[in-house]
Each structure stands twice: as C-alpha cells, then as structure tokens.
Design a protein around this motif. Structure first.
Motif, short mmCIF file in Angstrom:
data_model
loop_
_atom_site.label_atom_id
_atom_site.label_comp_id
_atom_site.label_asym_id
_atom_site.label_seq_id
_atom_site.Cartn_x
_atom_site.Cartn_y
_atom_site.Cartn_z
N LEU A 114 0.87 -1.18 0.00
CA LEU A 114 0.00 0.00 0.00
C LEU A 114 0.90 1.22 0.00
O LEU A 114 1.53 1.54 1.02
N GLY A 115 1.00 1.86 -1.16
CA GLY A 115 1.93 2.96 -1.34
C GLY A 115 1.51 4.21 -0.60
O GLY A 115 0.43 4.29 -0.01
N PRO A 116 2.37 5.25 -0.60
CA PRO A 116 2.15 6.45 0.22
C PRO A 116 0.89 7.23 -0.13
O PRO A 116 0.42 8.02 0.69
N GLU A 117 0.33 7.04 -1.32
CA GLU A 117 -0.89 7.76 -1.70
C GLU A 117 -2.15 6.94 -1.43
O GLU A 117 -3.26 7.40 -1.75
N PHE A 118 -2.01 5.77 -0.87
CA PHE A 118 -3.16 4.94 -0.55
C PHE A 118 -3.69 5.34 0.83
O PHE A 118 -2.91 5.64 1.74
#
Length: 408
Positions: free
Chosen positions: A84-88
């Motif tokens: 789950l990347g930083p923009e999720f």
C-alpha cells in the motif's frame, strides 16, 4: 508520502506493469492484475498506489473462489505480496473485515504499508455519509466510507493521522478525541449539515473510539510498515494496480463528480522514479461497453442494459451510489483519456484490454465523433485499436480471465 533514501534502487531484470482503468471504474482491473500475477508467480508485488477501500476489484478463479479485493492486491490468489503505497488511504475497519473474508479462500501473502499512508476513522465515515445524504438529488456519487473526508482532515486540520501515528496508542486516542470533539462539528458546520440524535450518540460513544483503537492495533499486527520505496526493489515483478478509472481522476473534466485521487499514471511515476525502474508497460482496461456507479454526468447514458447478457454481481444498488449505470462504449472519451494519461511519461508502452466481450450480441454499438454507430464483434478490437492508436492485446470472454487478442 515520505521520501526515499539512497537504497531506493531497482534491481536488474525488474518487470513493471501498470493496470489502469480507462473509464469510471469497474472495467476489470482486478481480472487483469490476477492474470499478470498468474504469469509472474510469488516473486511479484502488487502496488495499490491510489484510492482506498472504496475501490473494489472482483477476482473469480477457475475453481470458483471469488473475492472482492479492496485493500489487498488482486494477485493474492497467486501468492503475490501487496504494497500500500504512500498515496493509498488505509481503512483499518474494512481492512480487518477483508482479511477475515480472504483467509477462508487462500493463504494471505505479505502486506507492506507505507508509514505515511493516511488513515480513515469512524468519524470520517460519519461526516462523509451525513454530507452525501444532505446533498439529496445533487449527490456526488460517494461510497460513504470516508475517503475524501480523510484527505480533507489530514491535510487541513490539526488532527492528521497516518499509519505511523497508530503505533503510539496514547497519541492515537488523543487525535481521535480531537477529531470527534473539534474537527467533526467544525467540518459539519462549514458544510451546513445538521447532526441527528443518532449521530451524536456515535460521536459521544467511548465504545466506538475504543473499538477503533483496538482495530488499529490489529491492523498493525497484520502488516509490515515500511519507511521508503525500498520494498519495490525486493521483487522481480511489480504490478501497479489502479483504483477507479481515468474519468474519475480528481482533475477530470467531470469534476466535482470524481474521486479525490490521481487515478492514472501520476502516482505510479513517482514510485517508478524512486525504484529506478527503466521501463513500464501500461494496460488500459475497458469493458466492451461503459458503466458508472454513482452520480455525475454520463454522456449517452442508456435507460436500459445495452446488451441483454450483462450480469454484474459486484456493483449492486446501494444508498449512496444507486444502481449501476450504462452507455455504449464511448470511443471519444476512451481515446482522449488514454492519450492524456500516457502523455505523462515517455518511457512507457501502452496497450488495451477489453473485458466483458462475452456479454455482447452479434452487433456492437459504440460512440464515435458524437454519434452512435455499429460494428461486428470481431471488428471491435481493430476499431478500438485504430481510434486509440494503441494495440488491443487482451480480450476477456469470461470473468475468470483474459486471453490474447485473437483478432489482431
């Protein structure tokens, strides 16, 4: 999100593909991610780079197993890990619910979460639902789970909350009290919304707060919190799994009936640069017709199903989005959306996947140059390829998976 470090470098032979919805969502992104994961195997990482649990992707396996993936990557049936990347935006309540469902269907692979991911609270959900209900006939099409409100609070209030903040239980309780006692009433006053007695009871309930604190602790036990994009270089194959579609991008011409995120390549490119990935293959996914679940403009919307064989067991009618809406395949919108998104990057190659081909009749209708036109089933892939100036590589005649395009 947090910045990378000197160790953020890609490995030799790394394969990177991105699956992007080319419409208003529900195009078949989960099907394509599952397909690519079946080719790559366990040395594969699925990256959720935008959205939250409101973007659900259905995967059906040949043995009948079916799951609607929200937080977890749609390659999980094949052992692909999730990042789950930083923009999720993480939603601990719905994450735990999904884990509980998925564990009965497969072994859950590793789940990595960026430390700076925003976190949705029950109070964000409550605001979202109150506001959407207050709009009446002018609803924006929200799912009611607090995605946009989480971003609003985190970026504009004194009570931001990220995954890293969940580690300190006392700090978490303090933030939650600030949200329910200060931010929530201020936000609703600004939006001219009234609280019912039922809403006030939820806000005042210490049990609701305590239960969410417990959920956050369980969430932390199920994930690996990471501080940088270093996780990307640990896998040979990367699949970037987009949420929703290009026509719902926050900068779309259909604003404000959009989602509060970048649904195309913008977020992907930040991660690609961080991991020093040299090339990226982008698959734009569309149904053979167009759908929209939620309020907002839909050019050439039909009152009835475009084809009699259409079946959709995922997008059921609900209080916030209503029923699933339909139009014929709009090639004017499709080619414009794909062209604008792919123009963001020079080193990417693009291709198209068309799903739900099995639901068409012999005569296929589409929209081009503002007119409804017809073609045959076997000519549709060539037509789409010509208009979008991009090869149609995959066709799906089954919810189980795509096949190589046999017509081109």
């Amino acid at each position: 999100g947090g910045g990378g470090g000197a160790d953020d470098c890609g490995g030799a032979g790394m394969t990177a593909v991105a699956v992007i919805g080319a419409g208003w969502g529900d195009e078949g992104k989960g099907l394509m991610v599952n397909f690519f994961a079946s080719r790559f195997g366990k040395d594969c990482l699925v990256v959720r780079f935008n959205g939250s649990a409101q973007s659900s992707h259905t995967v059906i396996m040949p043995d009948g197993r079916r799951h609607v993936f929200a937080h977890i990557g749609s390659g999980s049936f094949h052992g692909a890990a999730t990042y789950l990347g930083p923009e999720f935006v993480c939603h601990p309540i719905l994450f735990l619910k999904e884990i509980e469902e998925l564990v009965t269907k497969c072994s859950i692979p590793e789940i990595y979460v960026h430390k700076n991911c925003y976190v949705t609270t029950p109070y964000d959900m409550l605001i979202n639902q109150i506001v959407e209900e207050s709009r009446g006939e002018d609803r924006h099409g929200s799912c009611g789970i607090g995605f946009g409100e989480t971003i609003e609070r985190t970026e504009k209030s004194e009570f931001p909350l990220t995954v890293l903040n969940l580690v300190n239980k006392n700090y978490l309780v303090g933030v939650l009290n600030g949200i329910r006692r200060n931010w929530l009433p201020q936000r609703l006053t600004k939006l001219r919304c009234q609280l019912s007695q039922e809403h006030r009871e939820i806000i005042d309930s210490d049990e609701v707060l305590a239960r969410f604190v417990d959920d956050c602790q369980l969430f932390l036990r199920r994930v690996n919190v990471t501080s940088s994009g270093i996780v990307l270089k640990s896998f040979k194959h990367i699949i970037f799994e987009g949420a929703q579609g290009l026509l719902l991008d926050q900068n779309s011409k259909f604003f404000p009936y959009v989602t509060r995120s970048n649904t195309g390549l913008k977020n992907v490119l930040h991660l690609v640069d961080r991991a020093k990935i040299d090339s990226l293959e982008v698959t734009y996914v569309t149904r053979a017709y167009m759908t929209r679940h939620g309020a907002g403009p839909m050019p050439y919307e039909l009152l009835n199903l475009p084809y009699s064989k259409i079946v959709d067991n995922t997008n059921i009618a609900n209080a916030y989005q209503g029923r699933l809406r339909f139009s014929y395949l709009n090639l004017d919108l499709l080619q414009e959306a794909i062209r604008d998104d792919l123009s963001l990057v020079k080193r990417a190659t693009g291709q198209i996947a068309i799903t739900c081909m099995d639901q068409l009749n012999g005569e296929v209708r589409f929209i081009l140059d503002g007119e409804v036109q017809t073609t045959s089933l076997d000519r549709l892939p060539h037509l789409v390829s010509t208009v979008c100036q991009m090869p149609v590589r995959y066709l799906s005649f089954s919810p189980v998976g795509p096949i190589k395009n046999k017509f081109l």
